[in-house]
Scaffold this motif. Sequence first.
Motif, PDB file in Angstrom:
ATOM      1  N   ILE A 129      47.729  46.277  40.739  1.00 30.14           N
ATOM      2  CA  ILE A 129      46.539  46.361  41.597  1.00 30.14           C
ATOM      3  C   ILE A 129      45.525  45.288  41.214  1.00 30.14           C
ATOM      4  O   ILE A 129      44.912  44.627  42.068  1.00 30.14           O
ATOM      5  N   LEU A 130      45.368  45.088  39.903  1.00 32.09           N
ATOM      6  CA  LEU A 130      44.431  44.072  39.437  1.00 32.09           C
ATOM      7  C   LEU A 130      44.852  42.683  39.893  1.00 32.09           C
ATOM      8  O   LEU A 130      44.026  41.874  40.337  1.00 32.09           O
ATOM      9  N   LEU A 131      46.127  42.403  39.798  1.00 32.48           N
ATOM     10  CA  LEU A 131      46.612  41.091  40.230  1.00 32.48           C
ATOM     11  C   LEU A 131      46.388  40.879  41.721  1.00 32.48           C
ATOM     12  O   LEU A 131      46.014  39.779  42.155  1.00 32.48           O
ATOM     13  N   LEU A 132      46.607  41.940  42.526  1.00 40.71           N
ATOM     14  CA  LEU A 132      46.333  41.816  43.956  1.00 40.71           C
ATOM     15  C   LEU A 132      44.862  41.531  44.220  1.00 40.71           C
ATOM     16  O   LEU A 132      44.513  40.673  45.043  1.00 40.71           O
ATOM     17  N   LEU A 135      44.129  37.971  43.260  1.00 40.97           N
ATOM     18  CA  LEU A 135      44.678  37.042  44.248  1.00 40.97           C
ATOM     19  C   LEU A 135      43.826  37.001  45.509  1.00 40.97           C
ATOM     20  O   LEU A 135      43.571  35.929  46.074  1.00 40.97           O
ATOM     21  N   TRP A 136      43.393  38.166  45.970  1.00 43.11           N
ATOM     22  CA  TRP A 136      42.548  38.183  47.173  1.00 43.11           C
ATOM     23  C   TRP A 136      41.191  37.522  46.902  1.00 43.11           C
ATOM     24  O   TRP A 136      40.651  36.807  47.743  1.00 43.11           O
ATOM     25  N   GLY A 137      40.660  37.794  45.700  1.00 41.68           N
ATOM     26  CA  GLY A 137      39.401  37.134  45.359  1.00 41.68           C
ATOM     27  C   GLY A 137      39.555  35.625  45.280  1.00 41.68           C
ATOM     28  O   GLY A 137      38.688  34.865  45.743  1.00 41.68           O
ATOM     29  N   LEU A 138      40.669  35.177  44.692  1.00 44.28           N
ATOM     30  CA  LEU A 138      40.911  33.739  44.619  1.00 44.28           C
ATOM     31  C   LEU A 138      41.103  33.138  46.006  1.00 44.28           C
ATOM     32  O   LEU A 138      40.684  32.002  46.269  1.00 44.28           O
TER      33      LEU A 138
END
Length: 733
Positions: A129-132, A135-138
């Motif tokens: 979840i953190l990686l998602l 990624l969306w923030g990036l």
Amino acid sequence: MSKDLDGIQKRMSELEQELLHLKKELAEKENSKPEETPASMDTEPSVPLESPNEPVVPVREEIPDEIMPPEKRMPAEETGIPEQSVPQMKMQPSQVQLQAQPPTTKSKQAEFNLERMLGLWLPRVFMFILLLGVLWGLKVAFDNGWITDWVRIFLGYAGTALLYYGGMKNIKNSRAPFGLTLLGGFIALGILTTFAAHHLYGYFPYIVAFLIAVAYIAAGLWLSSRIKSETLTVFSAIAGFLLPFLLEDTNASTLQFAGYLLLLFLSLFYISLKQGHTYSFYVSYGLYHLTLVIYTAMNIFYIDKELIVLTVLVQHVVLLASYMKGLSRTAATSEIMLYTNAASTFLWVAILEYEMRLAAFAFLVVLYSILSILAYKKREKLGMSIFTAISIVAASVLVLAFRLDEPLVQLTMLLVIATLGLWLGIRFDTVRLMAIGAFVYSVIALAILTIIHIKSFVSIENLIWAIFIYTVVLNYYTLTQHVPSFMKGREKLIDISFIAGQLIFLIYAGYLAGILVTSLDLNMVTTMHVFFFAFLLAIAITFSFVKWHRGMYLAHATVIEFLLLGLFVLLFNLTNFSNREGLWLNLFVQILYVGCLSYLFLTILKGKFYFKPAFFKKALAALAVTMQVLYFIFLNKWYLTIAFGYKWEWEYILFIHTFLLMAFAFISFSLGKVMKWKVVKILGAVLVGFCLLKLFLVDMASISILIRAILFIVIGIAGLLYSRTLLKDEPTT
């Protein structure tokens, strides 16, 4: 602060020692008592947990090890729970006994199913979840131009450093599941960042990106070996086998690809053996072959197949060498894995060109033959059976790989190989080898029985059948000389199985008889009698094994087959009444059959039959009646066929026929009287009456007066002489 921590640790160790001493004393007291008495709540323990003169030491509230293992505990500074003073107390014996009791299975199972499972999987879920989220923030930052490409690459590698630091720290603080999740993210983020720098932005050339990615994978393998984590090994294996598809290079050759995969597999294999891992080996082995399959399918027209198969052979030999070195208790040396390894190698060798394919299969046959010999010398029965079984399969595949103009030659070679495998399995009492050899032998035997038809004596078909019969005899002989251990006490099953070999021999005898009648161009009736003679001869040969102590069931089958053959002999005439062709040959065959049948009846009558059930004595009279009826049928059939075949005069036919029937009736009546067979005697008397009726009603009206006079004189004299023998013992009145 450090002094306080040292004091806490010292005090805790003292408390643990005192508690263990208390448990030991309580256990000794309980054992010394004849009956357990409940302890009073006011009873003091023999050894106080704390001395009244010692100051109160501040400690953390901790959950006992039975409920919360040490690796799941969190320091006080992370939980936020302040340290509390433990007041001076006295532990009652009942309380100590309660604590000393081990936790129930139900509580352990509940903890394992709930807390342990959540502790293992929740960090991974939240990491995903953190990686998602990242990624969306990036993506938002990229779309708005807040972060440049170089900054993205820098942030990616910085993130890997942060994940590595966090993972190692959590592992040191006894939070291994969470730390392993972070280390897995460290490897994944490093490879993805390298992929982006090479493929998306073009900052790194292929060789630089490849070396950086390999460094991350190597770091993962090193960490998994250091902290002995199979999960991290599996994660590194997945990342390593995905790497060739993430990085692109038009100049990359098959040698580079196959060499990289082989080195990666060998590294993973070494770690699996060193750490005693099982699942990591299965994963790495499966991914190795899956990656090769995908790469081969994507580049089927451009790759060097020889290099791909060569790396597979190297991997194959390495696994076999690990077995020969005695590296047991690992997935690589399990029996199923050895079979799987051999099967996958056979499939890879099959993609080679014809000459290279034959050479590779021949290499595998020689390799496994040598390994089986080495295992035999080392007295490793399991290894010898496995390697010999695989060598038998490899030899069979090699034979099938040949392009021969005559496929029957391949069938013959397969028959010899299957016989060798079955013989070795029986000789050395190895179930695996017997199973492999029996399976291959059964397939070849079925093909021979259904496909190979003998058309001439000098032919490859006849040679194959002769070899087949020899292998059947060899296998049964070996089976009787070396009974397998799983058949000990059940040798009767082996004796029963001889019937199958005897049926094969009868089929072969039928083929030989067919060749004979084809070459002689006989009519249908004579052809059938030639078959009868061949079967009768084969049955007589197999019945000779009745004197063997293991030939009981074979003799049973032979007798049954002999009686079934008699039904056909009984139904078939000597000729078709249109000509006399083959008459005497057919008569000889039928007389021979009746003679054999009479021999069996006489052995039963004299009590010399090999099988002596109790009902034989009771059924002896019934058997005599049966034989009487059969003799009557055969006698009439033979006489009438000869008479009509040679076209005798009708009055001569009736004359001789009546005389023969009267003679048969006298003999039947006499035997029935002597042997006390009442039914036989009655049937003889009935036949005498029938002959007299025939004499007056048929013969007298159909023959001339001269023949009639001769017939009546002969019958009268014969009747008087026979009547005299019946009355010679009677008293005079």
